[in-house]
Motif scaffolding. Structure first.
Motif, mmCIF file in Angstrom:
data_model
loop_
_atom_site.group_PDB
_atom_site.id
_atom_site.type_symbol
_atom_site.label_atom_id
_atom_site.label_comp_id
_atom_site.label_asym_id
_atom_site.label_seq_id
_atom_site.Cartn_x
_atom_site.Cartn_y
_atom_site.Cartn_z
ATOM 1 N N ARG A 36 0.816 -1.221 0.000
ATOM 2 C CA ARG A 36 0.000 0.000 0.000
ATOM 3 C C ARG A 36 0.844 1.263 0.000
ATOM 4 N NH1 ARG A 36 -4.699 -0.119 4.398
ATOM 5 N NH2 ARG A 36 -4.606 2.038 3.784
ATOM 6 N N ALA A 37 1.920 1.238 0.760
ATOM 7 C CA ALA A 37 2.729 2.448 0.944
ATOM 8 C C ALA A 37 3.747 2.606 -0.183
ATOM 9 C CB ALA A 37 3.450 2.390 2.289
ATOM 10 N N ALA A 38 4.180 3.829 -0.359
ATOM 11 C CA ALA A 38 5.197 4.117 -1.370
ATOM 12 C C ALA A 38 6.517 3.450 -1.002
ATOM 13 C CB ALA A 38 5.407 5.624 -1.471
ATOM 14 N N PRO A 39 7.207 2.883 -1.984
ATOM 15 C CA PRO A 39 8.557 2.387 -1.727
ATOM 16 C C PRO A 39 9.489 3.558 -1.392
ATOM 17 C CG PRO A 39 7.687 1.480 -3.766
ATOM 18 C CD PRO A 39 6.757 2.569 -3.339
ATOM 19 N N THR A 40 10.502 3.272 -0.607
ATOM 20 C CA THR A 40 11.513 4.265 -0.257
ATOM 21 C C THR A 40 12.784 3.899 -1.005
ATOM 22 O OG1 THR A 40 10.518 4.545 1.921
ATOM 23 C CG2 THR A 40 12.793 5.296 1.653
ATOM 24 N N VAL A 41 13.362 4.854 -1.731
ATOM 25 C CA VAL A 41 14.558 4.595 -2.532
ATOM 26 C C VAL A 41 15.725 5.345 -1.897
ATOM 27 C CG1 VAL A 41 15.589 4.762 -4.832
ATOM 28 C CG2 VAL A 41 13.124 4.336 -4.592
ATOM 29 N N VAL A 42 16.839 4.634 -1.694
ATOM 30 C CA VAL A 42 17.990 5.208 -0.993
ATOM 31 C C VAL A 42 19.272 4.549 -1.506
ATOM 32 C CG1 VAL A 42 17.813 3.536 0.901
ATOM 33 C CG2 VAL A 42 18.887 5.753 1.311
ATOM 34 N N LYS A 43 20.367 5.276 -1.438
ATOM 35 C CA LYS A 43 21.665 4.719 -1.837
ATOM 36 C C LYS A 43 22.384 4.195 -0.602
ATOM 37 C CE LYS A 43 25.432 5.450 -4.920
ATOM 38 N NZ LYS A 43 25.629 6.009 -6.222
ATOM 39 N N SER A 44 22.902 2.981 -0.690
ATOM 40 C CA SER A 44 23.633 2.365 0.410
ATOM 41 C C SER A 44 25.024 2.983 0.517
ATOM 42 C CB SER A 44 23.763 0.858 0.191
ATOM 43 O OG SER A 44 24.714 0.304 1.074
ATOM 44 N N VAL A 52 15.657 -0.238 -2.948
ATOM 45 C CA VAL A 52 14.240 0.062 -2.850
ATOM 46 C C VAL A 52 13.740 -0.666 -1.606
ATOM 47 C CG1 VAL A 52 11.981 -0.093 -3.968
ATOM 48 C CG2 VAL A 52 14.046 0.212 -5.362
ATOM 49 N N ILE A 53 13.281 0.093 -0.615
ATOM 50 C CA ILE A 53 12.801 -0.483 0.637
ATOM 51 C C ILE A 53 11.275 -0.468 0.593
ATOM 52 C CG2 ILE A 53 12.880 -0.379 3.153
ATOM 53 C CD1 ILE A 53 15.650 -0.757 1.805
ATOM 54 N N GLY A 93 20.215 7.610 7.413
ATOM 55 C CA GLY A 93 21.537 6.998 7.529
ATOM 56 C C GLY A 93 21.459 5.530 7.165
ATOM 57 N N ASP A 94 21.881 4.682 8.067
ATOM 58 C CA ASP A 94 21.865 3.241 7.839
ATOM 59 C C ASP A 94 20.732 2.543 8.576
ATOM 60 O OD1 ASP A 94 24.045 3.465 6.200
ATOM 61 O OD2 ASP A 94 25.507 3.033 7.768
ATOM 62 N N ARG A 95 19.688 3.303 8.924
ATOM 63 C CA ARG A 95 18.550 2.726 9.639
ATOM 64 C C ARG A 95 17.262 2.882 8.844
ATOM 65 N NH1 ARG A 95 19.509 3.755 16.065
ATOM 66 N NH2 ARG A 95 21.539 2.757 16.057
ATOM 67 N N VAL A 96 16.442 1.835 8.919
ATOM 68 C CA VAL A 96 15.119 1.833 8.296
ATOM 69 C C VAL A 96 14.100 1.832 9.432
ATOM 70 C CG1 VAL A 96 13.514 0.583 6.806
ATOM 71 C CG2 VAL A 96 15.987 0.452 6.366
ATOM 72 N N ALA A 123 9.759 -0.185 14.468
ATOM 73 C CA ALA A 123 10.997 -0.947 14.532
ATOM 74 C C ALA A 123 12.070 -0.225 13.734
ATOM 75 C CB ALA A 123 10.783 -2.351 13.977
ATOM 76 N N ALA A 124 13.297 -0.338 14.204
ATOM 77 C CA ALA A 124 14.458 0.169 13.468
ATOM 78 C C ALA A 124 15.247 -1.035 12.975
ATOM 79 C CB ALA A 124 15.326 1.043 14.353
ATOM 80 N N LEU A 125 15.484 -1.071 11.657
ATOM 81 C CA LEU A 125 16.229 -2.158 11.038
ATOM 82 C C LEU A 125 17.528 -1.620 10.450
ATOM 83 C CD1 LEU A 125 13.295 -3.694 8.936
ATOM 84 C CD2 LEU A 125 13.976 -4.294 11.273
ATOM 85 N N ASP A 126 18.533 -2.474 10.377
ATOM 86 C CA ASP A 126 19.776 -2.118 9.710
ATOM 87 C C ASP A 126 19.526 -2.104 8.201
ATOM 88 O OD1 ASP A 126 22.366 -3.118 8.220
ATOM 89 O OD2 ASP A 126 23.056 -2.224 10.101
ATOM 90 N N LEU A 127 19.862 -1.019 7.531
ATOM 91 C CA LEU A 127 19.623 -0.869 6.101
ATOM 92 C C LEU A 127 20.316 -1.944 5.279
ATOM 93 C CD1 LEU A 127 18.598 0.781 3.632
ATOM 94 C CD2 LEU A 127 20.701 2.137 3.816
ATOM 95 N N HIS A 128 21.453 -2.422 5.720
ATOM 96 C CA HIS A 128 22.265 -3.321 4.900
ATOM 97 C C HIS A 128 21.963 -4.801 5.134
ATOM 98 C CE1 HIS A 128 24.226 0.367 3.944
ATOM 99 N NE2 HIS A 128 24.444 0.562 5.224
#
Length: 177
Positions: A36-44, A52-53, A93-96, A123-128
């Motif tokens: 339902r929600a928009a994807p989030t696009v970010v550079k690692s 794409v998260i 940063g490095d958190r989702v 929740a906070a997740l590690d981006l990598h």
């Protein structure tokens, strides 16, 4: 839309990467539930890849390679069977940061359902890696406060689902939901 590519989810759970100019299809990824929600696009910052998260209605979060659509990892932020994701993940940063909502209202009217166990949370997740770094609930865990007409426990407090995306205040280093 990032660099001429539109990333979008769908009620069927498909996540698409399409050319904004031509509509051509680059890739499709099949999530296990509606997106339902928009994807989030970010550079690692670690790999240099564009990610794409995506969070789906099952409360599963995915990191996809923006070039290929391949899944890099997935995580399940909340084990409650009624947990869903309706707000876009926010990356700082490095958190989702993943807001967690609920569909327990659908079962609440059934006297056979032990109501209600869900508590809104983030929740906070590690981006990598997708590893859960922390998980915070909006209220304390529910306790039995009575019985319903079928003799099943009534639990409280419950609810406070987080339907929208979080906001980040860089000055105060705070996440608001």
């Amino acid at each position: 839309v990032i660099d001429g590519v539109m990333y979008m989810g769908s009620p069927s759970g498909q996540v698409y990467a399409l050319s904004l100019e031509t509509g051509c299809h680059y890739w499709t990824y099949a999530a296990i539930a509606e997106v339902r929600a928009a994807p989030t696009v970010v550079k690692s910052s670690v790999t240099g890849k564009t990610l794409v998260i995506v969070a789906d209605q099952s409360n599963r979060v995915y990191a996809l390679d923006a070039q290929t659509g391949s899944k890099l990892w997935h995580a399940d932020p909340d084990a409650n069977p009624w947990a869903v994701s309706t707000g876009a993940p926010v990356v700082v940063g490095d958190r989702v940061f993943v807001p967690v909502s609920s569909m327990e209202v659908a079962g609440a009217g059934n006297p056979q359902h032990i109501c209600c166990t869900f508590r809104g949370n983030v929740a906070a997740l590690d981006l990598h890696t997708g590893e859960k770094l922390w998980h915070t609930f909006i209220m304390e865990e529910a306790k039995e406060v009575g019985k319903n007409s079928a003799g099943n426990p009534i639990l409280a407090p419950s609810g406070a689902p987080i339907w929208g995306s979080a906001s980040f205040d860089a000055k105060r280093n705070r996440v608001y939901v």
